[in-house]
Scaffold this motif. Structure first.
Motif, PDB file in Angstrom:
ATOM      1  N   TRP A 250      -3.061   4.883  -1.715  1.00 40.34           N
ATOM      2  CA  TRP A 250      -1.798   5.356  -2.284  1.00 40.34           C
ATOM      3  C   TRP A 250      -0.691   4.339  -2.025  1.00 40.34           C
ATOM      4  O   TRP A 250      -0.392   3.998  -0.887  1.00 40.34           O
ATOM      5  CB  TRP A 250      -1.396   6.702  -1.683  1.00 40.34           C
ATOM      6  CG  TRP A 250      -2.479   7.748  -1.798  1.00 40.34           C
ATOM      7  CD1 TRP A 250      -3.606   7.713  -2.573  1.00 40.34           C
ATOM      8  CD2 TRP A 250      -2.543   8.964  -1.065  1.00 40.34           C
ATOM      9  NE1 TRP A 250      -4.353   8.828  -2.378  1.00 40.34           N
ATOM     10  CE2 TRP A 250      -3.741   9.626  -1.465  1.00 40.34           C
ATOM     11  CE3 TRP A 250      -1.722   9.574  -0.133  1.00 40.34           C
ATOM     12  CZ2 TRP A 250      -4.120  10.860  -0.947  1.00 40.34           C
ATOM     13  CZ3 TRP A 250      -2.096  10.803   0.386  1.00 40.34           C
ATOM     14  CH2 TRP A 250      -3.277  11.439  -0.023  1.00 40.34           C
TER      15      TRP A 250
ATOM     16  N   GLY B  59      -1.221  10.455  -5.439  1.00 38.82           N
ATOM     17  CA  GLY B  59      -1.347  10.931  -4.071  1.00 38.82           C
ATOM     18  C   GLY B  59      -0.995  12.406  -3.950  1.00 38.82           C
ATOM     19  O   GLY B  59      -1.687  13.170  -3.267  1.00 38.82           O
TER      20      GLY B  59
ATOM     21  N   THR C  22       2.087   4.209   2.055  1.00 35.23           N
ATOM     22  CA  THR C  22       1.261   5.414   2.066  1.00 35.23           C
ATOM     23  C   THR C  22       1.909   6.497   2.922  1.00 35.23           C
ATOM     24  O   THR C  22       1.958   7.668   2.522  1.00 35.23           O
ATOM     25  CB  THR C  22      -0.153   5.098   2.582  1.00 35.23           C
ATOM     26  OG1 THR C  22      -0.715   4.050   1.789  1.00 35.23           O
ATOM     27  CG2 THR C  22      -1.042   6.316   2.487  1.00 35.23           C
TER      28      THR C  22
ATOM     29  N   ASN D 238      -3.253   3.625  -6.233  1.00 36.04           N
ATOM     30  CA  ASN D 238      -2.776   4.928  -6.701  1.00 36.04           C
ATOM     31  C   ASN D 238      -1.260   5.042  -6.584  1.00 36.04           C
ATOM     32  O   ASN D 238      -0.655   4.517  -5.646  1.00 36.04           O
ATOM     33  CB  ASN D 238      -3.415   6.059  -5.891  1.00 36.04           C
ATOM     34  CG  ASN D 238      -4.888   6.214  -6.167  1.00 36.04           C
ATOM     35  OD1 ASN D 238      -5.716   5.803  -5.369  1.00 36.04           O
ATOM     36  ND2 ASN D 238      -5.236   6.810  -7.296  1.00 36.04           N
TER      37      ASN D 238
END
Length: 345
Positions: free
Chosen positions: A23, A32, A65, A27
């Protein structure tokens, strides 16, 4: 979902844990959020992250993240539903505290920074991403030659444990754990905690999969005997077990396609072993990734199996492995392949 005790704590963590390191790179935040929502619906209560994520690590992606998870906590208001694990980076990355070692000052700084990004008052499990002295992980297995001052390391361990004790008393962390540690290091941390009545390591997060079984036999014995269970990272060996990288293939957007670091797992035996595991899965009408995850799930020394996914389809399939039970015949097939290919990287 199934749950197992986290060490000697009062926490029951989901046998399948949610890994988050893609993430912020592979992503988006929206991805996420969708993954966390779905995981929670499926009974996953254990999320694992680290200050150095997203991966591949870089100054640009550092901390993203954790920030995504913090934004999710803030928007959803469900911090109390998640057992959250994160990690302090070990030495070597110049853009993180000048690449310095794990010590009192850096632990305090790292915890405060993670709490800010995560938008929370506490971290359930705080882990050391790798040891100051180095270890055989991250492709260093074959050339690893321990060389360190044991007394100096022990002094550092005590300094860190006393710092953890202060942070626990302040309510900023609840429990502590290891990552990418060795048998000597694990036992030393446990021994010092008992000797000086300091926080005890609840878990050890090391690489473990069908293709990477260095955790056996010594560390698995420690995990069981000392209630310091394995949090298995890369249980699909970075997706290699799926076969998508066979014969040098580089699928667009895949992890190893965008990776900026050399992949140490590649080698002459890797493809052959992967092909054998795929054939075994096909023989028993199993998805090879689910077979690989079910194998990890069935190990008694595993506290949580940390899956990661870049698509919702992957995530759902991975979580569904909780319902897969491997027969004695399949397990015998796995052991036969392991004897033929015991260490492919």
């Amino acid at each position: 979902m199934q749950y197992r005790k986290l060490g000697r704590t009062n926490l029951d963590v989901s046998l399948i844990g949610l890994g988050t390191m893609t993430w912020g790179k592979q992503n988006t935040q929206a991805d996420g959020f969708e993954q966390m929502d779905y995981a929670l619906e499926r009974g996953i209560n254990f999320f694992d992250t680290a200050e150095m994520y997203a991966i591949p690590p870089s100054p640009e992606t550092y901390g993203t993240t954790e920030t995504i998870i913090g934004n999710w906590f803030q928007e959803r208001g469900n911090r109390d539903k998640v057992i959250l694990a994160t990690k302090i980076t070990g030495p070597g990355l110049a853009w993180i505290r000048d690449g310095d070692i794990i010590n009192r000052d850096n632990v305090i700084r790292a915890v405060e920074d993670s709490l800010t990004r995560l938008k929370t008052d506490y971290i359930d499990l705080y882990q050391m991403h790798w040891p100051n002295r180095g270890s055989y992980h991250f492709g260093k297995t074959w050339g690893f030659a321990p060389k360190f001052d044991a007394q100096q390391e022990q002094d550092n361990f005590l300094e860190v444990l006393k710092t953890y004790q202060e942070l626990i008393q302040q309510g900023k962390i609840r429990h502590v754990g290891l990552s990418n540690e060795t048998a000597w290091g694990t036992q030393k941390w446990l021994q010092l905690a008992e000797q000086y009545d300091l926080p005890r390591m609840a878990s050890i997060q090391n690489e473990y999969s069908l293709l990477c079984r260095y955790f056996e036999p010594d560390l698995s014995e420690i995990a069981l005997a000392e209630d310091c269970g394995l949090l298995a990272w890369s249980p699909l060996t970075r997706g290699i077990i799926s076969g998508k990288y066979l014969n040098g293939a580089k699928p667009a957007g895949a992890r190893l396609t965008i990776e900026t670091r050399a992949e140490h797992r590649n080698g002459p035996l890797l493809d052959a072993a992967v092909e054998r595991y795929i054939a075994l899965a096909n023989e028993h009408d199993l998805d090879v990734c689910q077979m690989a995850l079910a194998f990890v799930n069935q190990q008694p020394f595993v506290s949580s199996n940390l899956i990661g996914a870049t698509s919702m389809e992957q995530l759902k399939t991975n979580i569904d492995s909780i319902d897969v039970s491997l027969s004695d015949e399949v397990l015998a097939g796995i052991e036969a392949i392991r004897r033929e290919y015991p260490a492919v990287f």
